[in-house]
Write a protein that holds these residues in place. Structure first.
Motif, PDB file in Angstrom:
ATOM      1  N   LYS A 139      67.970 -35.691  43.781  1.00  0.00           N
ATOM      2  CA  LYS A 139      68.565 -36.703  42.368  1.00  0.00           C
ATOM      3  C   LYS A 139      67.971 -35.617  41.123  1.00  0.00           C
ATOM      4  CE  LYS A 139      68.683 -41.434  44.336  1.00  0.00           C
ATOM      5  NZ  LYS A 139      67.585 -41.181  44.727  1.00  0.00           N
ATOM      6  N   THR A 140      68.827 -35.728  40.432  1.00  0.00           N
ATOM      7  CA  THR A 140      68.958 -35.070  39.284  1.00  0.00           C
ATOM      8  C   THR A 140      68.776 -36.243  38.078  1.00  0.00           C
ATOM      9  OG1 THR A 140      71.286 -35.006  37.993  1.00  0.00           O
ATOM     10  CG2 THR A 140      70.072 -32.918  39.880  1.00  0.00           C
ATOM     11  N   ALA A 141      67.626 -35.902  37.184  1.00  0.00           N
ATOM     12  CA  ALA A 141      67.408 -37.036  36.126  1.00  0.00           C
ATOM     13  C   ALA A 141      66.843 -35.679  34.714  1.00  0.00           C
ATOM     14  CB  ALA A 141      65.999 -37.799  36.424  1.00  0.00           C
ATOM     15  N   ILE A 142      66.762 -36.411  33.690  1.00  0.00           N
ATOM     16  CA  ILE A 142      66.342 -36.197  32.852  1.00  0.00           C
ATOM     17  C   ILE A 142      64.913 -36.507  32.192  1.00  0.00           C
ATOM     18  CG2 ILE A 142      66.184 -35.731  30.224  1.00  0.00           C
ATOM     19  CD1 ILE A 142      68.144 -34.248  31.085  1.00  0.00           C
ATOM     20  N   ASP A 143      63.571 -35.672  31.935  1.00  0.00           N
ATOM     21  CA  ASP A 143      62.519 -36.536  32.679  1.00  0.00           C
ATOM     22  C   ASP A 143      61.684 -36.829  31.181  1.00  0.00           C
ATOM     23  OD1 ASP A 143      60.836 -33.974  30.852  1.00  0.00           O
ATOM     24  OD2 ASP A 143      60.360 -33.541  32.761  1.00  0.00           O
ATOM     25  N   GLU A 144      60.482 -37.774  30.847  1.00  0.00           N
ATOM     26  CA  GLU A 144      60.177 -37.621  29.098  1.00  0.00           C
ATOM     27  C   GLU A 144      59.999 -36.521  28.112  1.00  0.00           C
ATOM     28  OE1 GLU A 144      56.712 -37.701  32.337  1.00  0.00           O
ATOM     29  OE2 GLU A 144      58.302 -38.773  32.471  1.00  0.00           O
ATOM     30  N   HIS A 145      59.654 -35.767  28.972  1.00  0.00           N
ATOM     31  CA  HIS A 145      59.644 -34.453  27.704  1.00  0.00           C
ATOM     32  C   HIS A 145      61.854 -34.118  27.686  1.00  0.00           C
ATOM     33  CE1 HIS A 145      55.694 -34.295  29.150  1.00  0.00           C
ATOM     34  NE2 HIS A 145      55.819 -34.446  29.880  1.00  0.00           N
ATOM     35  N   GLY A 146      62.085 -34.362  27.829  1.00  0.00           N
ATOM     36  CA  GLY A 146      64.038 -34.181  27.729  1.00  0.00           C
ATOM     37  C   GLY A 146      63.967 -33.093  28.457  1.00  0.00           C
ATOM     38  N   GLU A 147      63.530 -32.682  29.917  1.00  0.00           N
ATOM     39  CA  GLU A 147      63.756 -31.324  30.571  1.00  0.00           C
ATOM     40  C   GLU A 147      64.797 -31.840  31.659  1.00  0.00           C
ATOM     41  OE1 GLU A 147      60.150 -29.470  31.242  1.00  0.00           O
ATOM     42  OE2 GLU A 147      60.187 -28.396  29.338  1.00  0.00           O
ATOM     43  N   TRP A 148      65.215 -31.443  32.234  1.00  0.00           N
ATOM     44  CA  TRP A 148      66.341 -31.151  33.109  1.00  0.00           C
ATOM     45  C   TRP A 148      65.292 -31.605  34.547  1.00  0.00           C
ATOM     46  CZ3 TRP A 148      67.187 -28.116  37.433  1.00  0.00           C
ATOM     47  CH2 TRP A 148      68.271 -28.879  38.416  1.00  0.00           C
TER      48      TRP A 148
ATOM     49  N   GLU B   6      46.374 -31.272  38.740  1.00  0.00           N
ATOM     50  CA  GLU B   6      45.152 -31.962  38.615  1.00  0.00           C
ATOM     51  C   GLU B   6      44.673 -32.063  37.305  1.00  0.00           C
ATOM     52  OE1 GLU B   6      40.403 -33.506  40.456  1.00  0.00           O
ATOM     53  OE2 GLU B   6      42.728 -32.845  42.064  1.00  0.00           O
ATOM     54  N   GLY B   7      44.420 -33.227  36.924  1.00  0.00           N
ATOM     55  CA  GLY B   7      44.045 -33.377  35.081  1.00  0.00           C
ATOM     56  C   GLY B   7      44.665 -33.418  34.247  1.00  0.00           C
ATOM     57  N   HIS B   8      46.168 -33.018  34.108  1.00  0.00           N
ATOM     58  CA  HIS B   8      47.461 -33.104  33.362  1.00  0.00           C
ATOM     59  C   HIS B   8      48.650 -34.491  34.669  1.00  0.00           C
ATOM     60  CE1 HIS B   8      45.670 -29.991  31.852  1.00  0.00           C
ATOM     61  NE2 HIS B   8      45.731 -29.060  32.602  1.00  0.00           N
ATOM     62  N   GLU B   9      49.982 -35.368  33.263  1.00  0.00           N
ATOM     63  CA  GLU B   9      50.697 -35.556  33.675  1.00  0.00           C
ATOM     64  C   GLU B   9      51.867 -34.950  34.326  1.00  0.00           C
ATOM     65  OE1 GLU B   9      53.806 -36.137  30.367  1.00  0.00           O
ATOM     66  OE2 GLU B   9      51.412 -35.911  29.030  1.00  0.00           O
ATOM     67  N   PRO B  10      51.943 -35.703  35.027  1.00  0.00           N
ATOM     68  CA  PRO B  10      53.583 -35.102  35.765  1.00  0.00           C
ATOM     69  C   PRO B  10      54.359 -34.696  35.661  1.00  0.00           C
ATOM     70  CG  PRO B  10      52.869 -37.264  37.118  1.00  0.00           C
ATOM     71  CD  PRO B  10      52.436 -36.972  35.970  1.00  0.00           C
ATOM     72  N   GLN B  11      54.649 -32.892  35.717  1.00  0.00           N
ATOM     73  CA  GLN B  11      55.346 -32.243  34.799  1.00  0.00           C
ATOM     74  C   GLN B  11      56.394 -31.286  35.489  1.00  0.00           C
ATOM     75  OE1 GLN B  11      54.036 -30.842  31.900  1.00  0.00           O
ATOM     76  NE2 GLN B  11      52.025 -31.522  31.643  1.00  0.00           N
ATOM     77  N   LYS B  12      57.402 -30.767  35.108  1.00  0.00           N
ATOM     78  CA  LYS B  12      57.975 -29.518  35.894  1.00  0.00           C
ATOM     79  C   LYS B  12      57.021 -28.736  36.386  1.00  0.00           C
ATOM     80  CE  LYS B  12      62.477 -27.776  34.826  1.00  0.00           C
ATOM     81  NZ  LYS B  12      63.329 -27.166  34.136  1.00  0.00           N
ATOM     82  N   ILE B  13      57.213 -28.493  37.618  1.00  0.00           N
ATOM     83  CA  ILE B  13      56.090 -27.307  38.062  1.00  0.00           C
ATOM     84  C   ILE B  13      55.889 -26.403  37.737  1.00  0.00           C
ATOM     85  CG2 ILE B  13      57.323 -26.361  40.243  1.00  0.00           C
ATOM     86  CD1 ILE B  13      55.022 -27.079  42.123  1.00  0.00           C
ATOM     87  N   ASN B  14      57.099 -25.447  37.131  1.00  0.00           N
ATOM     88  CA  ASN B  14      56.404 -24.153  35.788  1.00  0.00           C
ATOM     89  C   ASN B  14      55.560 -24.441  34.600  1.00  0.00           C
ATOM     90  OD1 ASN B  14      58.341 -25.309  34.764  1.00  0.00           O
ATOM     91  ND2 ASN B  14      59.818 -23.356  34.813  1.00  0.00           N
ATOM     92  N   ALA B  15      55.686 -26.002  34.057  1.00  0.00           N
ATOM     93  CA  ALA B  15      54.666 -26.345  33.542  1.00  0.00           C
ATOM     94  C   ALA B  15      53.213 -26.036  33.732  1.00  0.00           C
ATOM     95  CB  ALA B  15      54.717 -28.141  33.184  1.00  0.00           C
ATOM     96  N   ALA B  16      52.945 -26.121  35.085  1.00  0.00           N
ATOM     97  CA  ALA B  16      51.154 -25.715  35.595  1.00  0.00           C
ATOM     98  C   ALA B  16      51.047 -23.946  35.123  1.00  0.00           C
ATOM     99  CB  ALA B  16      50.923 -25.739  36.798  1.00  0.00           C
ATOM    100  N   HIS B  17      52.501 -23.451  35.031  1.00  0.00           N
ATOM    101  CA  HIS B  17      51.817 -21.658  34.496  1.00  0.00           C
ATOM    102  C   HIS B  17      51.686 -21.709  32.596  1.00  0.00           C
ATOM    103  CE1 HIS B  17      51.915 -17.853  33.404  1.00  0.00           C
ATOM    104  NE2 HIS B  17      51.921 -17.639  35.151  1.00  0.00           N
ATOM    105  N   LYS B  18      52.345 -22.059  32.439  1.00  0.00           N
ATOM    106  CA  LYS B  18      52.297 -22.735  30.836  1.00  0.00           C
ATOM    107  C   LYS B  18      50.663 -23.362  30.334  1.00  0.00           C
ATOM    108  CE  LYS B  18      55.067 -24.652  26.925  1.00  0.00           C
ATOM    109  NZ  LYS B  18      55.761 -25.669  26.391  1.00  0.00           N
ATOM    110  N   ILE B  19      50.703 -24.259  30.698  1.00  0.00           N
ATOM    111  CA  ILE B  19      49.028 -24.828  30.665  1.00  0.00           C
ATOM    112  C   ILE B  19      47.802 -24.330  30.841  1.00  0.00           C
ATOM    113  CG2 ILE B  19      48.186 -27.342  30.856  1.00  0.00           C
ATOM    114  CD1 ILE B  19      50.794 -28.447  31.604  1.00  0.00           C
ATOM    115  N   GLY B  20      48.130 -23.703  32.393  1.00  0.00           N
ATOM    116  CA  GLY B  20      46.491 -23.327  32.990  1.00  0.00           C
ATOM    117  C   GLY B  20      47.067 -21.699  33.595  1.00  0.00           C
TER     118      GLY B  20
END
Length: 194
Positions: free
Chosen positions: A175-184, A1-15
């Protein structure tokens, strides 16, 4: 909550571990309360305290580990069942280039499983050494009293449970994709996966 959608491990990096735990609970309907983060150097020390872990290596995995561990004078590994010290086990966890991110995650989970199995057969003194080593650099949500209460229980009564989301063996819409951050990333139905 309070952050844009990202890879789940970004939560640890952010908070940190608190936001990671909150994110897991919120997205997957979990009620996790405690966490422990372990640095790779601490993981090495824990594995060494246990006397190493046995892992079945492919020749490619052995070659990768040998490339980086030879300069430290470690024995050359080969394909098959090998006893890895802490340094070699962490190298095994970090292999990225010979296959996929999913396989790398499986390697990391296997190392945790092997540590757990080794700890089941270890004595109380080894337990205390491991806990003290982990407390040096880890972030833990439990009090020292709670930790000491857990380590006094027989570990043999516990089973390690692995949950993977998304589980490539059961998901039909992956499915796989590259997100707006350039991450798989994996793309899948979060509700079904949860």
């Amino acid at each position: 909550e309070g952050h844009e959608p990202q890879k789940i491990n970004a939560a640890h990096k952010i908070g940190g571990p608190e936001l990671a735990l909150e994110t897991l609970n919120q997205n997957f309907g979990l009620t996790l309360k405690n966490y422990m983060t372990v640095q790779f150097d601490t993981l090495m020390d824990i594995i060494d305290i246990l006397g190493g872990i046995e892992i079945e290596l492919t020749q490619e995995e052995a070659d990768f580990i040998n490339e980086y561990s030879a300069e430290y004078g470690y024995d050359t590994l080969s394909e098959g069942l090998q006893l890895l010290n802490g340094w070699q086990a962490v190298l095994y966890c970090r292999i990225r280039k010979i296959d996929s991110d999913s396989v790398r995650a499986n390697r990391q989970q296997l190392v945790i499983q092997k540590i757990f199995e080794q700890m089941k057969g270890s004595g109380f003194i080894q337990w205390v050494r491991i806990v003290m080593k982990a407390l040096e650099t880890s972030k833990i949500s439990m009090s020292l009293g709670d930790i000491l209460g857990v380590i006094s229980l027989p570990l043999g009564e516990y089973t390690l449970v692995k949950n993977v989301v998304p589980d490539i063996n059961y998901e039909t819409d992956l499915k796989t994709a590259i997100d707006e951050h350039g991450e798989w990333v994996w793309l899948y139905d979060l509700g079904k996966a949860g």
